[in-house]
Design a protein around this motif. Structure first.
Motif, PDB file in Angstrom:
ATOM      1  N   ILE A  49       0.819  -1.211   0.000  1.00 25.56           N
ATOM      2  CA  ILE A  49       0.000   0.000   0.000  1.00 25.56           C
ATOM      3  C   ILE A  49       0.856   1.265   0.000  1.00 25.56           C
ATOM      4  CG2 ILE A  49      -0.258   0.024   2.516  1.00 25.56           C
ATOM      5  CD1 ILE A  49      -2.837   1.142  -0.173  1.00 25.56           C
ATOM      6  N   GLU A  50       2.003   1.237   0.659  1.00 20.69           N
ATOM      7  CA  GLU A  50       2.855   2.422   0.672  1.00 20.69           C
ATOM      8  C   GLU A  50       3.428   2.696  -0.716  1.00 20.69           C
ATOM      9  OE1 GLU A  50       2.978   4.551   3.118  1.00 20.69           O
ATOM     10  OE2 GLU A  50       1.598   3.230   4.203  1.00 20.69           O
ATOM     11  N   HIS A  51       3.796   1.639  -1.428  1.00 18.41           N
ATOM     12  CA  HIS A  51       4.260   1.821  -2.805  1.00 18.41           C
ATOM     13  C   HIS A  51       3.121   2.329  -3.690  1.00 18.41           C
ATOM     14  CE1 HIS A  51       7.694  -0.633  -1.486  1.00 18.41           C
ATOM     15  NE2 HIS A  51       8.330  -0.168  -2.542  1.00 18.41           N
ATOM     16  N   PHE A  52       1.909   1.832  -3.444  1.00 19.14           N
ATOM     17  CA  PHE A  52       0.764   2.303  -4.223  1.00 19.14           C
ATOM     18  C   PHE A  52       0.546   3.801  -4.015  1.00 19.14           C
ATOM     19  CE2 PHE A  52      -3.805   3.346  -4.197  1.00 19.14           C
ATOM     20  CZ  PHE A  52      -4.065   3.199  -5.549  1.00 19.14           C
ATOM     21  N   LYS A  53       0.626   4.254  -2.786  1.00 15.07           N
ATOM     22  CA  LYS A  53       0.474   5.688  -2.514  1.00 15.07           C
ATOM     23  C   LYS A  53       1.496   6.498  -3.315  1.00 15.07           C
ATOM     24  CE  LYS A  53      -1.164   5.141   2.277  1.00 15.07           C
ATOM     25  NZ  LYS A  53      -0.810   5.372   3.700  1.00 15.07           N
ATOM     26  N   LYS A  54       2.729   6.005  -3.345  1.00 16.98           N
ATOM     27  CA  LYS A  54       3.775   6.700  -4.109  1.00 16.98           C
ATOM     28  C   LYS A  54       3.443   6.706  -5.599  1.00 16.98           C
ATOM     29  CE  LYS A  54       7.468   5.565  -0.816  1.00 16.98           C
ATOM     30  NZ  LYS A  54       8.708   4.773  -0.598  1.00 16.98           N
ATOM     31  N   ASP A  55       2.897   5.581  -6.100  1.00 14.67           N
ATOM     32  CA  ASP A  55       2.534   5.503  -7.519  1.00 14.67           C
ATOM     33  C   ASP A  55       1.450   6.514  -7.873  1.00 14.67           C
ATOM     34  OD1 ASP A  55       4.349   3.598  -8.313  1.00 14.67           O
ATOM     35  OD2 ASP A  55       2.988   1.897  -8.061  1.00 14.67           O
ATOM     36  N   VAL A  56       0.519   6.746  -6.948  1.00 14.10           N
ATOM     37  CA  VAL A  56      -0.530   7.739  -7.190  1.00 14.10           C
ATOM     38  C   VAL A  56       0.055   9.146  -7.133  1.00 14.10           C
ATOM     39  CG1 VAL A  56      -2.692   8.722  -6.329  1.00 14.10           C
ATOM     40  CG2 VAL A  56      -2.371   6.234  -6.331  1.00 14.10           C
ATOM     41  N   ARG A  57       0.843   9.415  -6.133  1.00  7.59           N
ATOM     42  CA  ARG A  57       1.363  10.775  -5.939  1.00  7.59           C
ATOM     43  C   ARG A  57       2.365  11.184  -7.010  1.00  7.59           C
ATOM     44  NH1 ARG A  57       1.476   9.486   0.456  1.00  7.59           N
ATOM     45  NH2 ARG A  57      -0.639  10.263   0.931  1.00  7.59           N
ATOM     46  N   ARG A  58       3.045  10.197  -7.611  1.00  4.86           N
ATOM     47  CA  ARG A  58       3.995  10.543  -8.681  1.00  4.86           C
ATOM     48  C   ARG A  58       3.338  10.531 -10.060  1.00  4.86           C
ATOM     49  NH1 ARG A  58       6.657   6.189 -11.461  1.00  4.86           N
ATOM     50  NH2 ARG A  58       5.996   4.130 -10.743  1.00  4.86           N
ATOM     51  N   GLY A  59       2.032  10.166 -10.110  1.00  2.86           N
ATOM     52  CA  GLY A  59       1.304  10.242 -11.371  1.00  2.86           C
ATOM     53  C   GLY A  59       1.351   9.002 -12.231  1.00  2.86           C
ATOM     54  N   TRP A  60       1.812   7.881 -11.670  1.00  2.00           N
ATOM     55  CA  TRP A  60       1.771   6.617 -12.421  1.00  2.00           C
ATOM     56  C   TRP A  60       0.335   6.092 -12.481  1.00  2.00           C
ATOM     57  CZ3 TRP A  60       4.462   3.432 -15.515  1.00  2.00           C
ATOM     58  CH2 TRP A  60       4.055   2.098 -15.616  1.00  2.00           C
ATOM     59  N   VAL A  61      -0.332   6.094 -11.335  1.00  2.00           N
ATOM     60  CA  VAL A  61      -1.760   5.782 -11.276  1.00  2.00           C
ATOM     61  C   VAL A  61      -2.510   7.099 -11.164  1.00  2.00           C
ATOM     62  CG1 VAL A  61      -3.604   4.619 -10.002  1.00  2.00           C
ATOM     63  CG2 VAL A  61      -1.326   3.582 -10.119  1.00  2.00           C
ATOM     64  N   VAL A  62      -3.443   7.340 -12.083  1.00  2.00           N
ATOM     65  CA  VAL A  62      -4.222   8.577 -12.042  1.00  2.00           C
ATOM     66  C   VAL A  62      -5.706   8.225 -12.092  1.00  2.00           C
ATOM     67  CG1 VAL A  62      -2.398   9.968 -13.082  1.00  2.00           C
ATOM     68  CG2 VAL A  62      -4.101   8.902 -14.556  1.00  2.00           C
ATOM     69  N   SER A  63      -6.518   9.172 -11.649  1.00  2.60           N
ATOM     70  CA  SER A  63      -7.963   8.928 -11.595  1.00  2.60           C
ATOM     71  C   SER A  63      -8.719   9.772 -12.615  1.00  2.60           C
ATOM     72  CB  SER A  63      -8.486   9.215 -10.184  1.00  2.60           C
ATOM     73  OG  SER A  63      -8.141  10.531  -9.789  1.00  2.60           O
ATOM     74  N   GLY A  64      -7.997  10.354 -13.563  1.00  4.13           N
ATOM     75  CA  GLY A  64      -8.633  11.141 -14.607  1.00  4.13           C
ATOM     76  C   GLY A  64      -7.649  11.449 -15.716  1.00  4.13           C
ATOM     77  N   SER A  85     -14.978  14.706 -16.511  1.00  4.41           N
ATOM     78  CA  SER A  85     -15.473  14.998 -15.165  1.00  4.41           C
ATOM     79  C   SER A  85     -15.123  13.798 -14.291  1.00  4.41           C
ATOM     80  CB  SER A  85     -16.989  15.229 -15.187  1.00  4.41           C
ATOM     81  OG  SER A  85     -17.483  15.443 -13.879  1.00  4.41           O
ATOM     82  N   TRP A  86     -14.178  13.990 -13.367  1.00  2.00           N
ATOM     83  CA  TRP A  86     -13.611  12.865 -12.633  1.00  2.00           C
ATOM     84  C   TRP A  86     -13.927  12.968 -11.145  1.00  2.00           C
ATOM     85  CZ3 TRP A  86     -12.329   9.583 -16.249  1.00  2.00           C
ATOM     86  CH2 TRP A  86     -11.955  10.077 -17.499  1.00  2.00           C
ATOM     87  N   LYS A  90      -5.778  13.005  -6.266  1.00  2.00           N
ATOM     88  CA  LYS A  90      -4.810  12.006  -5.802  1.00  2.00           C
ATOM     89  C   LYS A  90      -5.124  11.509  -4.397  1.00  2.00           C
ATOM     90  CE  LYS A  90      -0.907  13.555  -8.643  1.00  2.00           C
ATOM     91  NZ  LYS A  90       0.487  14.075  -8.643  1.00  2.00           N
ATOM     92  N   GLU A  91      -5.313  12.438  -3.469  1.00  2.00           N
ATOM     93  CA  GLU A  91      -5.478  12.030  -2.076  1.00  2.00           C
ATOM     94  C   GLU A  91      -6.820  11.352  -1.829  1.00  2.00           C
ATOM     95  OE1 GLU A  91      -2.994  11.972   0.067  1.00  2.00           O
ATOM     96  OE2 GLU A  91      -1.785  12.750  -1.594  1.00  2.00           O
ATOM     97  N   SER A  92      -7.872  11.826  -2.492  1.00  2.00           N
ATOM     98  CA  SER A  92      -9.176  11.188  -2.281  1.00  2.00           C
ATOM     99  C   SER A  92      -9.208   9.791  -2.904  1.00  2.00           C
ATOM    100  CB  SER A  92     -10.309  12.055  -2.831  1.00  2.00           C
ATOM    101  OG  SER A  92     -10.198  12.230  -4.233  1.00  2.00           O
ATOM    102  N   PHE A  93      -8.435   9.583  -3.974  1.00  2.00           N
ATOM    103  CA  PHE A  93      -8.373   8.245  -4.560  1.00  2.00           C
ATOM    104  C   PHE A  93      -7.628   7.294  -3.626  1.00  2.00           C
ATOM    105  CE2 PHE A  93      -6.803   5.065  -7.742  1.00  2.00           C
ATOM    106  CZ  PHE A  93      -8.055   4.601  -8.122  1.00  2.00           C
ATOM    107  N   GLY A 217     -15.606   8.365 -13.358  1.00  2.00           N
ATOM    108  CA  GLY A 217     -16.006   9.656 -13.907  1.00  2.00           C
ATOM    109  C   GLY A 217     -16.641   9.508 -15.276  1.00  2.00           C
ATOM    110  N   SER A 218     -16.603  10.592 -16.052  1.00  2.00           N
ATOM    111  CA  SER A 218     -17.211  10.581 -17.379  1.00  2.00           C
ATOM    112  C   SER A 218     -16.451  11.528 -18.296  1.00  2.00           C
ATOM    113  CB  SER A 218     -18.686  10.997 -17.307  1.00  2.00           C
ATOM    114  OG  SER A 218     -18.799  12.339 -16.865  1.00  2.00           O
ATOM    115  N   PHE A 219     -16.691  11.382 -19.597  1.00  2.00           N
ATOM    116  CA  PHE A 219     -16.073  12.256 -20.588  1.00  2.00           C
ATOM    117  C   PHE A 219     -16.898  12.214 -21.863  1.00  2.00           C
ATOM    118  CE2 PHE A 219     -13.982   8.098 -20.877  1.00  2.00           C
ATOM    119  CZ  PHE A 219     -14.161   7.779 -22.215  1.00  2.00           C
ATOM    120  N   THR A 220     -16.580  13.122 -22.781  1.00  2.00           N
ATOM    121  CA  THR A 220     -17.204  13.135 -24.100  1.00  2.00           C
ATOM    122  C   THR A 220     -16.168  12.714 -25.131  1.00  2.00           C
ATOM    123  OG1 THR A 220     -18.706  14.921 -23.469  1.00  2.00           O
ATOM    124  CG2 THR A 220     -18.376  14.561 -25.825  1.00  2.00           C
ATOM    125  N   VAL A 221     -16.580  11.838 -26.036  1.00  2.00           N
ATOM    126  CA  VAL A 221     -15.683  11.392 -27.103  1.00  2.00           C
ATOM    127  C   VAL A 221     -15.574  12.488 -28.156  1.00  2.00           C
ATOM    128  CG1 VAL A 221     -15.442   9.782 -29.031  1.00  2.00           C
ATOM    129  CG2 VAL A 221     -16.108   8.937 -26.776  1.00  2.00           C
TER     130      VAL A 221
END
Length: 338
Positions: A49-64, A85-86, A90-93, A217-221
């Motif tokens: 989980i600590e490595h996962f947090k780092k992956d999110v904060r460095r932008g490897w895993v993103v939520s939008g 619209s996401w 980072k922190e809420s994910f 989230g959602s988006f338009t093509v």
């Protein structure tokens, strides 16, 4: 000390959730990341989980995905998007994933701490890709229901002129679940094919369409970069069912036909190779060969040696003025010539 002579091992089943996310590895790749009760998260890395947090904060895993970028969905297509619209930053994910782990493991017991494994100085990685499943209770009060393993593909599910990126779960008993929706839709293969015929389940969507990803989230093509034909996806689903039932897949059949031709390059074996190759869904044909040549050798046998000109290695070498690579394939012979 007495040295035991019999070795044993055990497998541990760890429950988890599969949730949507984006991997930003140069481009933006839609994925489902697997979150487990021991705190591990599969996100093309599988550590803790600590490595996962780092992956999110460095932008490897993103939520939008920023507008005017492409979303690539494996086996389905790639689209330029706008009006994203996401649901998370980072922190809420990270908080969301932590809550899922807490739900799976309320006492947060036996949380995994990662350490790099090496064998003879070589770093060893692990795959954390989970198996999708459904439960089958043999009796109403079955405390340990059978887990029926399935496979999955991504498709679009049309509802009121909007599209939902659904995870289609396929099982060996010909049942199908449309997941990654607020409420899962359970159908059978025949009903699934009917939804395809009615263009409710599709693989291609028009520009301007709104796409919803439940839990992300959602988006338009704005524009499609490439897409996969729905007929090919249906072939893939049918093929997955075969594999789940223990039958050879179209790719397996083609690989066997290829090896049979290599061992005995007859006109009949060439024709059987052609039939089996053309039965493989178009977006999976690259997998009939190895990682370097893909399906080039098979295509050279079936359609002619000029097919090598479409091989990526050949095209790069030609563009750079380097020596052109070759692939040797045997010429077919009449049965009597062997």
């Amino acid at each position: 000390m007495i040295n035991p002579t019999t070795r044993v091992y055990r497998k541990q089943l760890i429950e988890g959730f599969s949730i949507p996310a984006i991997i930003h590895n140069g481009s933006y790749f839609f994925v489902d990341i697997d979150v487990y009760a021991d705190g591990r998260v599969e996100c093309w890395h599988f550590e803790d989980i600590e490595h996962f947090k780092k992956d999110v904060r460095r932008g490897w895993v993103v939520s939008g995905i920023p507008d005017n970028n492409e979303i690539s969905i494996h086996g389905l297509g790639s689209w330029t998007i706008i009006n994203g619209s996401w649901l998370f930053d980072k922190e809420s994910f990270i908080d969301y994933v932590l809550k899922l782990i807490k739900e799976l493991n309320p006492a947060l017991e036996n949380i995994y701490q990662y350490s790099q494994k090496t064998v003879n100085g070589i770093k060893i990685g692990e795959s954390g890709n989970g198996s999708v499943y459904k439960e089958h209770k043999r009796t109403p009060n079955d405390l340990f229901p059978e887990k029926i393993t399935g496979e999955s593909v991504n498709l679009f599910y049309k509802v009121n002129n909007e599209y939902y990126l659904t995870k289609v779960l396929v099982f060996p008993d010909l049942t199908i679940s449309l997941s990654r929706l607020e409420k899962t839709v359970d159908i059978n293969l025949e009903e699934f094919e009917e939804l395809i015929n009615k263009e409710i389940i599709v693989s291609e969507i028009p520009a301007g369409s709104i796409v919803n990803i439940y839990g992300l989230g959602s988006f338009t093509v704005q524009e499609a970069q490439y897409t996969t034909d729905i007929k090919e996806k249906l072939l893939e689903v049918r093929d997955l069912i075969k594999e789940l039932k223990g039958e050879p897949s179209a790719i397996d059949v083609c690989r066997e036909a290829y090896q049979r031709y290599i061992d005995h390059p007859t006109l009949n074996n060439k024709e059987q190779l052609k039939i089996s190759y053309e039965a493989v869904p178009d977006h999976q044909k690259m997998y009939v060969g190895d990682m370097d040549t893909k399906d080039t050798a098979v295509r050279m046998i079936i359609y002619g040696e000029q097919e090598i000109e479409n091989w990526s290695h050949y095209r790069v070498a030609k563009a750079m003025g380097e020596k052109l690579p070759t692939i040797q394939v045997p010429t077919p012979k009449e049965e009597s010539d062997e």
